[in-house]
Scaffold this motif. Structure first.
Motif, PDB file in Angstrom:
ATOM      1  N   UNK A 156     -12.519  20.873  10.743  1.00 49.69           N
ATOM      2  CA  UNK A 156     -12.023  22.024  11.499  1.00 49.69           C
ATOM      3  C   UNK A 156     -10.510  21.902  11.667  1.00 49.69           C
ATOM      4  N   UNK A 157      -9.878  23.045  11.931  1.00 56.04           N
ATOM      5  CA  UNK A 157      -8.440  23.040  12.214  1.00 56.04           C
ATOM      6  C   UNK A 157      -8.197  23.750  13.536  1.00 56.04           C
ATOM      7  N   UNK A 158      -7.093  23.426  14.164  1.00 63.45           N
ATOM      8  CA  UNK A 158      -6.673  24.079  15.401  1.00 63.45           C
ATOM      9  C   UNK A 158      -5.863  25.316  15.019  1.00 63.45           C
ATOM     10  N   UNK A 159      -6.258  26.512  15.468  1.00 66.55           N
ATOM     11  CA  UNK A 159      -5.506  27.725  15.110  1.00 66.55           C
ATOM     12  C   UNK A 159      -4.066  27.710  15.612  1.00 66.55           C
ATOM     13  N   UNK A 160      -3.757  26.826  16.544  1.00 64.55           N
ATOM     14  CA  UNK A 160      -2.385  26.733  17.050  1.00 64.55           C
ATOM     15  C   UNK A 160      -1.488  25.847  16.179  1.00 64.55           C
ATOM     16  N   UNK A 161      -2.081  25.126  15.228  1.00 61.58           N
ATOM     17  CA  UNK A 161      -1.259  24.319  14.328  1.00 61.58           C
ATOM     18  C   UNK A 161      -0.442  25.231  13.424  1.00 61.58           C
ATOM     19  N   UNK A 162       0.838  24.928  13.213  1.00 65.34           N
ATOM     20  CA  UNK A 162       1.651  25.750  12.301  1.00 65.34           C
ATOM     21  C   UNK A 162       1.085  25.689  10.884  1.00 65.34           C
ATOM     22  N   UNK A 163       0.839  26.862  10.298  1.00 61.96           N
ATOM     23  CA  UNK A 163       0.354  26.894   8.924  1.00 61.96           C
ATOM     24  C   UNK A 163       1.550  27.037   7.977  1.00 61.96           C
ATOM     25  N   UNK A 218       0.847  -1.195   0.000  1.00 61.63           N
ATOM     26  CA  UNK A 218       0.000   0.000   0.000  1.00 61.63           C
ATOM     27  C   UNK A 218       0.879   1.239   0.000  1.00 61.63           C
ATOM     28  N   UNK A 219       0.771   2.038  -1.050  1.00 61.63           N
ATOM     29  CA  UNK A 219       1.419   3.347  -1.070  1.00 61.63           C
ATOM     30  C   UNK A 219       0.507   4.353  -0.403  1.00 61.63           C
ATOM     31  N   UNK A 220       1.049   5.140   0.508  1.00 60.94           N
ATOM     32  CA  UNK A 220       0.216   6.043   1.298  1.00 60.94           C
ATOM     33  C   UNK A 220       0.763   7.467   1.227  1.00 60.94           C
ATOM     34  N   UNK A 221      -0.051   8.373   0.719  1.00 62.44           N
ATOM     35  CA  UNK A 221       0.284   9.794   0.723  1.00 62.44           C
ATOM     36  C   UNK A 221      -0.437  10.486   1.859  1.00 62.44           C
ATOM     37  N   UNK A 222       0.266  11.389   2.558  1.00 67.01           N
ATOM     38  CA  UNK A 222      -0.339  12.063   3.706  1.00 67.01           C
ATOM     39  C   UNK A 222       0.325  13.410   3.912  1.00 67.01           C
ATOM     40  N   UNK A 223      -0.484  14.422   4.263  1.00 62.96           N
ATOM     41  CA  UNK A 223       0.062  15.764   4.428  1.00 62.96           C
ATOM     42  C   UNK A 223      -0.371  16.463   5.711  1.00 62.96           C
ATOM     43  N   UNK A 224      -1.627  16.272   6.123  1.00 63.39           N
ATOM     44  CA  UNK A 224      -2.112  17.083   7.240  1.00 63.39           C
ATOM     45  C   UNK A 224      -3.259  16.376   7.961  1.00 63.39           C
ATOM     46  N   UNK A 225      -3.882  17.073   8.895  1.00 68.83           N
ATOM     47  CA  UNK A 225      -4.939  16.505   9.743  1.00 68.83           C
ATOM     48  C   UNK A 225      -6.090  17.497   9.859  1.00 68.83           C
ATOM     49  N   UNK A 267      -1.519  22.250   7.244  1.00 63.20           N
ATOM     50  CA  UNK A 267      -1.044  22.521   8.600  1.00 63.20           C
ATOM     51  C   UNK A 267      -0.135  21.373   9.031  1.00 63.20           C
ATOM     52  N   UNK A 268       0.856  21.702   9.832  1.00 65.49           N
ATOM     53  CA  UNK A 268       1.784  20.684  10.311  1.00 65.49           C
ATOM     54  C   UNK A 268       1.218  20.025  11.565  1.00 65.49           C
ATOM     55  N   UNK A 269       0.816  18.758  11.436  1.00 61.63           N
ATOM     56  CA  UNK A 269       0.235  17.998  12.549  1.00 61.63           C
ATOM     57  C   UNK A 269       0.854  16.597  12.528  1.00 61.63           C
ATOM     58  N   UNK A 270       2.112  16.463  12.957  1.00 65.65           N
ATOM     59  CA  UNK A 270       2.810  15.181  12.803  1.00 65.65           C
ATOM     60  C   UNK A 270       2.108  13.998  13.454  1.00 65.65           C
ATOM     61  N   UNK A 271       1.471  14.196  14.627  1.00 66.31           N
ATOM     62  CA  UNK A 271       0.873  13.053  15.317  1.00 66.31           C
ATOM     63  C   UNK A 271      -0.241  12.391  14.501  1.00 66.31           C
ATOM     64  N   UNK A 272      -0.864  13.148  13.607  1.00 69.04           N
ATOM     65  CA  UNK A 272      -1.906  12.565  12.767  1.00 69.04           C
ATOM     66  C   UNK A 272      -1.360  11.521  11.801  1.00 69.04           C
ATOM     67  N   UNK A 273      -0.089  11.674  11.415  1.00 64.34           N
ATOM     68  CA  UNK A 273       0.531  10.738  10.490  1.00 64.34           C
ATOM     69  C   UNK A 273       0.632   9.345  11.119  1.00 64.34           C
ATOM     70  N   UNK A 274       1.089   9.307  12.358  1.00 68.93           N
ATOM     71  CA  UNK A 274       1.230   8.012  13.028  1.00 68.93           C
ATOM     72  C   UNK A 274      -0.136   7.350  13.228  1.00 68.93           C
ATOM     73  N   UNK A 275      -1.135   8.140  13.521  1.00 63.52           N
ATOM     74  CA  UNK A 275      -2.470   7.564  13.709  1.00 63.52           C
ATOM     75  C   UNK A 275      -3.021   7.007  12.401  1.00 63.52           C
TER      76      UNK A 275
END
Length: 274
Positions: free
Chosen positions: A166-173, A134-141, A180-188
């Motif tokens: 929705x997005x968290x305003x504290x996430x780096x844009x 499985x090839x998986x592309x992922x960028x944000x949450x 938005x940069x949300x690294x923990x979403x990648x692992x999930x």
């Protein structure tokens, strides 16, 4: 069109298969299964390669984990995104939530049948299992909650899902408005794919950040931080497999050896005493 694509894939297998051992049929697919079957039938025994697919999906996190409606909405988000194409390949059919949701929406719109096509038994059997990885592309949450009001727009992929992103305003844009940069979403997402599809080999085929500022020098610290965060989350993934291996193999083996050693020592001790 699927037969044309199969012919094109056969041409590629014939021309490059002696050197290319990993093939991705599509990034966001259509005519995948015929190409896989053609390789499996004609080229695999000679070329010993692998054929997979690349699917792109962001992670959907429930706004409120204690709210079943939000949890269900987040599940719909993932199934409409990744499951739309992955589920037929790994389970032989569209996700049940897609069939239920689109069937209900179609009935509400006065249609006699669902807008989601129905696979025949032959098609299900033909599509299921057609991926070596499985090839998986992922960028944000996105945070996901249920949409509890009717949409004013007509039938669409977006409206069929009945959810709000929705997005968290504290996430780096970053450079794009949607990113938005949300690294923990990648692992999930990696854990979700592993659990959902029976631990297939996964290759990360897409990930990265767009340019944030126009500049003539190297000024991409945000990209460095983005990649560092996502790579670190990806590197945590094998630890789960290693821990499972330790639990299932190493620990029982060590315990068995300890018992055997104890038995040998006890036998030697008894012989010495006698």
């Amino acid at each position: 069109m699927t037969s044309y694509f199969r012919d094109y894939a056969d041409l590629c297998f014939e021309a490059f298969g002696d050197r290319v051992k990993h093939w991705i049929t599509f990034s966001d697919p259509r005519a995948h299964a015929q190409a896989w079957h053609s390789y499996n039938r004609t080229w695999r025994s000679k070329q010993q390669g692998l054929v997979g697919i690349s699917l792109n999906c962001d992670w959907g996190e429930p706004v409120d984990m204690s709210n079943p409606k939000d949890v269900e909405a987040a599940e719909r988000y993932l199934q409409f995104c990744l499951g739309w194409f992955a589920n037929p390949i790994y389970a032989g059919d569209y996700p049940q939530v897609m069939k239920d949701q689109i069937g209900r929406k179609s009935k509400e719109q006065g249609l006699d049948m669902s807008r989601l096509p129905v696979f025949s038994l032959q098609e299900k059997s033909y599509i299921k299992g057609t991926s070596d990885f499985l090839g998986l592309g992922h960028f944000t949450t996105r945070y996901i909650t249920e949409r509890n009001y009717p949409s004013r727009q007509g039938p669409s992929y977006q409206n069929d899902r009945d959810l709000i992103e929705l997005v968290d305003p504290n996430w780096p844009d970053l450079g794009s408005k949607w990113l938005y940069s949300v690294p923990w979403g990648f692992r999930r997402l990696l854990n979700f794919a592993k659990t959902q599809y029976g631990s297939p080999p996964i290759y990360v085929t897409e990930n990265g950040a767009s340019q944030k500022l126009h500049c003539t020098q190297l000024c991409d610290e945000w990209r460095i931080q983005y990649l560092k965060g996502y790579i670190n989350e990806m590197l945590k993934e094998p630890l789960l497999s290693h821990m499972q291996m330790v639990t299932e193999i190493v620990v029982p083996t060590v315990c068995t050896l300890c018992v055997l050693i104890a038995a040998v020592l006890l036998t030697l001790l008894l012989r010495r005493q006698s």
